[in-house]
Motif scaffolding. Structure first.
Motif, short mmCIF file in Angstrom:
data_model
loop_
_atom_site.label_atom_id
_atom_site.label_comp_id
_atom_site.label_asym_id
_atom_site.label_seq_id
_atom_site.Cartn_x
_atom_site.Cartn_y
_atom_site.Cartn_z
N ARG A 296 -80.69 -45.46 -136.73
CA ARG A 296 -81.17 -44.13 -137.15
C ARG A 296 -81.00 -43.12 -136.02
O ARG A 296 -80.57 -42.00 -136.24
CB ARG A 296 -82.62 -44.23 -137.59
N ASP B 297 -77.26 -49.91 -140.13
CA ASP B 297 -78.08 -49.50 -141.26
C ASP B 297 -77.32 -48.42 -142.01
O ASP B 297 -76.16 -48.13 -141.70
CB ASP B 297 -79.46 -49.01 -140.79
N ASP B 298 -77.98 -47.80 -142.98
CA ASP B 298 -77.32 -46.76 -143.77
C ASP B 298 -76.87 -45.58 -142.92
O ASP B 298 -75.82 -44.98 -143.18
CB ASP B 298 -78.29 -46.25 -144.86
N GLN B 299 -77.65 -45.23 -141.91
CA GLN B 299 -77.43 -43.98 -141.17
C GLN B 299 -76.57 -44.14 -139.92
O GLN B 299 -76.38 -43.17 -139.19
CB GLN B 299 -78.77 -43.34 -140.82
N THR C 2 -79.14 -34.65 -139.72
CA THR C 2 -80.25 -35.60 -139.81
C THR C 2 -81.46 -34.92 -140.41
O THR C 2 -81.84 -33.81 -139.99
CB THR C 2 -80.61 -36.14 -138.41
N ARG D 46 -90.02 -36.84 -143.18
CA ARG D 46 -90.06 -37.53 -144.48
C ARG D 46 -90.25 -36.53 -145.62
O ARG D 46 -91.13 -35.67 -145.59
CB ARG D 46 -91.20 -38.55 -144.47
N HIS E 136 -78.86 -51.58 -147.18
CA HIS E 136 -78.82 -50.76 -145.96
C HIS E 136 -77.41 -50.78 -145.37
O HIS E 136 -77.21 -50.96 -144.17
CB HIS E 136 -79.84 -51.26 -144.94
N THR F 289 -80.02 -38.56 -144.73
CA THR F 289 -81.41 -38.72 -145.14
C THR F 289 -81.81 -40.18 -145.03
O THR F 289 -80.96 -41.07 -144.86
CB THR F 289 -81.62 -38.24 -146.58
N PHE F 290 -83.13 -40.43 -145.14
CA PHE F 290 -83.65 -41.78 -144.98
C PHE F 290 -84.32 -42.25 -146.27
O PHE F 290 -84.62 -41.46 -147.15
CB PHE F 290 -84.62 -41.83 -143.81
N TRP G 230 -89.00 -48.27 -135.52
CA TRP G 230 -88.04 -47.63 -136.43
C TRP G 230 -87.92 -46.17 -136.02
O TRP G 230 -88.91 -45.48 -135.80
CB TRP G 230 -88.52 -47.75 -137.88
N GLU H 178 -86.29 -43.36 -137.48
CA GLU H 178 -85.89 -42.28 -138.38
C GLU H 178 -86.37 -40.92 -137.87
O GLU H 178 -85.62 -39.93 -137.86
CB GLU H 178 -86.45 -42.51 -139.79
N TYR H 179 -87.64 -40.87 -137.47
CA TYR H 179 -88.24 -39.58 -137.13
C TYR H 179 -88.64 -39.50 -135.66
O TYR H 179 -89.56 -38.78 -135.29
CB TYR H 179 -89.42 -39.32 -138.06
#
Length: 533
Positions: free
Chosen positions: A166, A195-197, A219, A223, A265, A288-289, A475, A477-478
């Protein structure tokens, strides 16, 4: 009396032992500490006495002492000084990771059944020094409390996971984290690389995985938000860099477990090679996540061959036993809409997409086993409906996960852990409510992190051996930068170190908080951000 650069200060005052006890602030808390009634004064230039098999450990200790004293320490094979010694007798009582550390009027000795135990004894010894030692040079002498420590870990698996898919952090930050893991006696670095990102590991046979899959155009900021940062994000590790990090971890007795996500993912890989997907519409790495719309088309033999090719290069890089394949949050919708997937399921007698995933997971597990590795995955690999979103009942699932798989529990009723260990699986407990570092401190306060017990309440003693240990997950993501990531990790990572190492009955949160104040000063010297708690 001066003796080989050591001075001994003793006292007949009984009360001194209590003072020393209060000041011996070692994290994670050792199994047993017995205190003497004095101090040993250490001056620059003290020899380190070590065998050749402990050369790496001796050099690490010598480097620490040189940074604090500003003078090199000789490593000799016989004589007087700080004695590092292997004692195979200790293997039976303390295992490979246990050690004995003794500071008395004869000097300092660290004994263990294996080199890793010596390494952990050194980490405890280093915490007996002033907090600025190793960060400020020029110390003339240091008083070390007389004590004897007998120590070993509660669990053999003490893990920290960093998600770099991420947000890519880079090798220098990874090394900083490995250094902290080593000091805290954590021994597994779980490296979430795909992963996806973003796809963050070079695979030479498939260059588009990094040429395309390691880059995204923007990015998501938070959320559920439509806001974006307005800039691209990219980064990946060349295989030579990965080898460098693996060697760095090995010197610190840390095993790296890579995670290569499959069958879900997977959208960064599918964007790089669209024929890998089930939809045929994935063209870009998502910005996006959350749960993404596409998954690997695991009914296609070409996709299976691709995944095996990827794993071959991963296996060649990583010497550890376990390879993590993720297996979580798989979107079944594209499979249910694919004629070729439905035909494959019919031909193989697979009743549901759950069966298809377990069938695939066992394929990968068998492939890894044939290469001398062992598969690990999040607990969806067992087929349980941990998200409570399926129509099938457990009785409708015909496939069963292979017995050699390591189940990484992260979500669902704790009874699923009981079910797994009773069926003979080994489990790493990373229950998200207790171990996810991306959660706020309001949702997961330090006290809750510290209180976590990897062995679920009520689990029969005979199954405890099947709980390998615990993991804590960052994690990203953010957490788009290093400082925001570090504030999520610290100080909670320090609490999880004690969760994995210290016997449950020896834990004490009030004592831990006192010790933590000292440890955080070391983080300040290292410019590692730490959150208020």
């Amino acid at each position: 009396m001066k003796k080989n650069l050591l001075y001994l200060l003793t006292s007949s005052l009984i009360g001194w032992a209590c003072i020393f006890n209060a000041k011996a602030q070692i994290i994670p808390q050792p199994l047993q500490m017995v205190f003497g009634g004095g101090e040993l004064i250490i001056e620059p230039g003290l020899n380190i006495v070590s065998s050749k098999e402990l050369q790496t450990e001796a050099e690490g200790l010598a480097d620490f002492l040189e940074k604090g004293f500003g003078k090199k320490n000789s490593i000799i094979f016989d004589g007087k000084g700080i004695i590092l010694s292997i004692d195979k007798v200790l293997l039976e009582s303390l295992g490979e990771e246990g050690y004995k550390l003794k500071v008395d009027d004869q000097g300092v000795s660290i004994a263990a059944g294996a080199s890793v135990g010596i390494f952990y004894g050194i980490q405890s010894f280093k915490q007996l020094f002033p907090v600025d030692f190793g960060f400020k040079s020029g110390h003339q002498k240091v008083a070390i409390k007389m004590l004897e420590i007998t120590d070993k870990p509660r669990f053999g698996w003490r893990a920290f996971m960093l998600d770099e898919s991420r947000h890519f952090m880079g090798k220098e930050q990874v090394k900083k984290l490995l250094d902290q893991m080593a000091m805290l006696k954590m021994n597994v670095f779980h490296w979430h690389l795909t992963d996806d990102q973003g796809w963050r590991i070079e695979i030479k046979k498939y260059p588009n995985l990094t040429a395309i899959g390691s880059k995204r155009k923007d990015t998501q900021v938070e959320r559920g938000s439509d806001k974006r940062f307005g800039e691209p994000h990219e980064g990946f590790y060349r295989q030579e860099e990965i080898k460098e990090i693996i060697a760095y971890a090995k010197d610190r007795h840390i095993t790296i477990v890579p995670e290569i996500e499959m069958p879900g993912h997977a959208m960064a890989a599918i964007a790089a090679y669209p024929w890998l997907g089930s939809l045929g519409t994935t063209k870009e790495v998502p910005e996006t996540f959350g749960k993404m719309p596409d998954s690997f088309n695991i009914a296609d033999p070409k996709v299976i061959a691709f995944l095996q090719d990827v794993l071959d290069e991963v296996i060649d890089l990583f010497p550890g036993e376990a390879i993590h394949i993720g297996g979580d949050e798989v979107n079944y919708e594209p499979w249910l809409k694919s004629d070729s997937v439905k035909e494959f399921m019919l031909n193989e007698g697979l009743k549901s997409p759950v069966d298809l995933q377990i069938f695939f997971t066992n394929q990968i597990s068998n492939y890894l086993e044939g290469k001398g590795k062992r598969m690990m995955g999040w607990n969806e690999i067992m087929g349980d409906d941990i998200h409570e979103e399926r129509e099938e009942s457990p009785q409708d699932i015909g496939q069963k996960l292979g017995s050699t798989s390591i189940v990484h529990f992260w979500k669902g009723d704790l009874s699923l852990i009981q079910k797994a260990v009773k069926e003979g699986y080994q489990v790493v407990n990373s229950n998200h409510w207790d171990t996810y570092l991306d959660y706020t401190y309001e949702r997961l306060p330090l006290s809750k992190s510290y209180a976590f017990n990897p062995i679920p309440e009520g689990l029969e003693q005979k199954y405890h051996k099947n709980i390998l240990g615990s993991g804590t997950q960052m994690w990203t993501e953010y957490t788009p930068n290093i400082q925001s990531m570090e504030k999520q990790v610290f100080p909670r990572l320090i609490a999880y170190a004690e969760v994995g190492w210290t016997e449950f009955e020896n834990k004490n949160f009030e004592r831990f908080k006192e010790n933590l104040l000292i440890y955080q000063k070391r983080l300040d010297f290292l410019n590692i951000a730490s959150a208020d708690y």
